[in-house]
Motif scaffolding. Structure first.
Motif, mmCIF file in Angstrom:
data_model
loop_
_atom_site.group_PDB
_atom_site.id
_atom_site.type_symbol
_atom_site.label_atom_id
_atom_site.label_comp_id
_atom_site.label_asym_id
_atom_site.label_seq_id
_atom_site.Cartn_x
_atom_site.Cartn_y
_atom_site.Cartn_z
ATOM 1 N N LYS A 1 6.479 -58.013 -18.931
ATOM 2 C CA LYS A 1 7.564 -57.747 -20.103
ATOM 3 C C LYS A 1 6.771 -56.808 -21.284
ATOM 4 O O LYS A 1 7.378 -56.816 -22.526
ATOM 5 N N GLY A 2 5.555 -56.755 -20.982
ATOM 6 C CA GLY A 2 4.795 -55.881 -22.029
ATOM 7 C C GLY A 2 4.175 -56.669 -23.249
ATOM 8 O O GLY A 2 3.959 -56.031 -24.267
ATOM 9 N N MET A 3 3.879 -57.810 -23.019
ATOM 10 C CA MET A 3 3.777 -58.799 -24.111
ATOM 11 C C MET A 3 2.056 -59.216 -24.063
ATOM 12 O O MET A 3 1.443 -59.691 -25.035
ATOM 13 N N SER A 4 1.244 -58.347 -23.129
ATOM 14 C CA SER A 4 -0.028 -58.577 -23.185
ATOM 15 C C SER A 4 -0.860 -57.581 -23.654
ATOM 16 O O SER A 4 -0.475 -56.565 -24.061
ATOM 17 N N SER A 5 -2.193 -57.927 -24.182
ATOM 18 C CA SER A 5 -3.094 -56.957 -24.573
ATOM 19 C C SER A 5 -4.266 -56.727 -23.490
ATOM 20 O O SER A 5 -4.571 -57.726 -22.515
ATOM 21 N N PHE A 6 -4.738 -55.599 -23.463
ATOM 22 C CA PHE A 6 -5.621 -55.064 -22.499
ATOM 23 C C PHE A 6 -7.025 -54.641 -23.174
ATOM 24 O O PHE A 6 -7.015 -53.866 -24.331
ATOM 25 N N ALA A 7 -8.001 -55.042 -22.459
ATOM 26 C CA ALA A 7 -9.515 -54.672 -22.915
ATOM 27 C C ALA A 7 -10.001 -53.596 -21.850
ATOM 28 O O ALA A 7 -10.687 -54.137 -20.970
ATOM 29 N N LEU A 8 -9.483 -52.255 -21.880
ATOM 30 C CA LEU A 8 -9.924 -51.298 -20.868
ATOM 31 C C LEU A 8 -10.665 -50.360 -21.591
ATOM 32 O O LEU A 8 -10.806 -50.146 -22.937
ATOM 33 N N ARG A 9 -11.646 -49.478 -20.721
ATOM 34 C CA ARG A 9 -12.092 -48.365 -21.232
ATOM 35 C C ARG A 9 -12.068 -47.317 -20.304
ATOM 36 O O ARG A 9 -11.748 -47.407 -18.928
ATOM 37 N N ASP A 10 -12.117 -46.120 -20.938
ATOM 38 C CA ASP A 10 -12.092 -44.873 -19.883
ATOM 39 C C ASP A 10 -10.569 -44.798 -19.273
ATOM 40 O O ASP A 10 -10.799 -44.402 -18.046
ATOM 41 N N HIS A 11 -9.588 -45.292 -19.972
ATOM 42 C CA HIS A 11 -8.168 -45.289 -19.047
ATOM 43 C C HIS A 11 -7.289 -44.105 -19.671
ATOM 44 O O HIS A 11 -7.638 -43.254 -20.571
ATOM 45 N N LEU A 12 -6.228 -44.240 -19.006
ATOM 46 C CA LEU A 12 -5.178 -43.210 -19.276
ATOM 47 C C LEU A 12 -3.990 -44.102 -19.998
ATOM 48 O O LEU A 12 -3.581 -45.222 -19.542
ATOM 49 N N VAL A 13 -3.307 -43.482 -21.178
ATOM 50 C CA VAL A 13 -2.221 -44.192 -21.728
ATOM 51 C C VAL A 13 -1.030 -43.114 -21.746
ATOM 52 O O VAL A 13 -1.046 -42.208 -22.234
#
Length: 353
Positions: free
Chosen positions: A119-131
């Motif tokens: 549902k899009g309510m999370s937060s992400f700790a990513l690196r070198d990714h595509l948005v």
């Protein structure tokens, strides 16, 4: 000093109220589990030690764990009435109930976490990714993701995050592709932080409505928001109106794709040269056949000198891209400098030349 006592009292009250009277679920389970293990271990040793002098505390703990989990190996079991009715029965009833409760809490936490992500309510700790910003439709997003996954520059390992304000739930087709989802206004810092834009390598901004030129205004705002947070992100922006290209450049977009311009070119060329559409589809798609590639040149040379190495690797050199200008089928004597890119057709991407 009165204020110090007030602060200390408030801290103690907070700890007592939230930990003693209303403890969190994990702590509650941990305390109850420890209590049952302690009760079963000590009770089993107390009642059964007379019948079996070789019993140890580890044997009592082993019996309690085996009984709680309903495994029942039978290597240790109570023979006395006290061991059976005062230890065995309570451990079985309360232990199995507690184990079921703990498993249900874990399952509920996993389901809630997955539901929040979908549902899009999370937060992400990513690196070198595509948005990817905006969701114009499932088919378009699927095609973009599939094409990017086929190229080793992105590959299957790079995480992809989709950001959209109005999509209520991530479609199952994108869930299967491992796409993360953040729902929210794409120009707000909170949404960008949840998508980890500060550490993103690439950003693709799609037109929310491909037939509405007003969608370009939103894309300009998104590009400005990204540049304000992370100028190192490689940003590719889609626009509807060619007049918006200059504004997007000023907003800091690295590359701009005007779909309406290419629609007109494809229509006219298909009329004048039937079959151009199939040729371009083969050259631009990574699903098979041959593709167009732009490879960076690392030395001063000429196109003719690069033709041989390209041919050895199964590529045909057709032009040069230098200083923002494209030269297709130029003479072989044309100079190619360091940082220029050679345009080739081949089956896979070339390393630097």
């Amino acid at each position: 000093m009165a204020w110090a006592y007030r602060v200390m009292f408030q801290v103690l009250y907070h700890l007592f109220h939230h930990i003693v009277w209303n403890p969190p679920v994990p702590m509650r389970i941990f305390v109850l589990l420890g209590t049952i293990l302690l009760y079963g271990t000590t009770g089993f040793v107390y009642f059964e030690l007379a019948n079996n002098p070789e019993l140890t505390w580890s044997d009592g703990l082993w019996y309690t764990v085996v009984t709680m989990t309903t495994v029942g190996y039978g290597d240790f079991f109570p023979k006395s009435a006290g061991g059976r009715f005062l230890v065995g029965w309570p451990v079985m009833v309360f232990g199995i109930g507690l184990l079921g409760y703990a498993l249900s809490v874990v399952a509920a936490a996993l389901v809630t976490s997955k539901s929040k992500e979908i549902k899009g309510m999370s937060s992400f700790a990513l690196r070198d990714h595509l948005v990817i910003f905006n969701f114009p439709g499932l088919a378009k997003v699927e095609r973009i993701v599939d094409e990017l996954r086929l190229d080793p520059t992105i590959g299957k390992a790079m995480p992809i995050v989709l950001v959209d304000e109005f999509l209520e739930e991530l479609p199952p087709e994108l869930v299967k592709r491992g796409i993360h989802f953040v729902r929210g206004n794409p120009v707000r810092d909170g949404t960008l932080s949840r998508a980890a834009i500060d550490s993103a390598r690439h950003a693709v901004i799609l037109c929310r409505n491909p037939i509405d030129p007003a969608s370009d205004n939103l894309n300009v705002t998104i590009a400005l928001a990204i540049e304000g947070r992370n100028r190192k992100t490689n940003t590719v922006v889609e626009c509807v109106d060619p007049a918006s290209e200059e504004l997007l450049r000023k907003a800091g977009s690295d590359r701009i794709v005007c779909t309406s311009r290419y629609d007109a070119l494809f229509l006219s060329q298909e009329l004048l040269n039937p079959g151009v559409q199939e040729v371009m589809d083969d050259l631009l798609s990574a699903t098979g056949g041959q593709q167009l590639y732009l490879t960076t040149v690392t030395r001063e040379t000429t196109l003719g000198e690069l033709t041989g190495p390209c041919r050895e690797k199964g590529h045909v050199a057709i032009g040069v891209y230098q200083r923002g200008a494209v030269h297709i089928n130029p003479p072989s004597e044309i100079a190619v400098g360091q940082g220029d890119r050679i345009i080739t057709i081949g089956s896979k991407r070339l390393p630097e030349l």
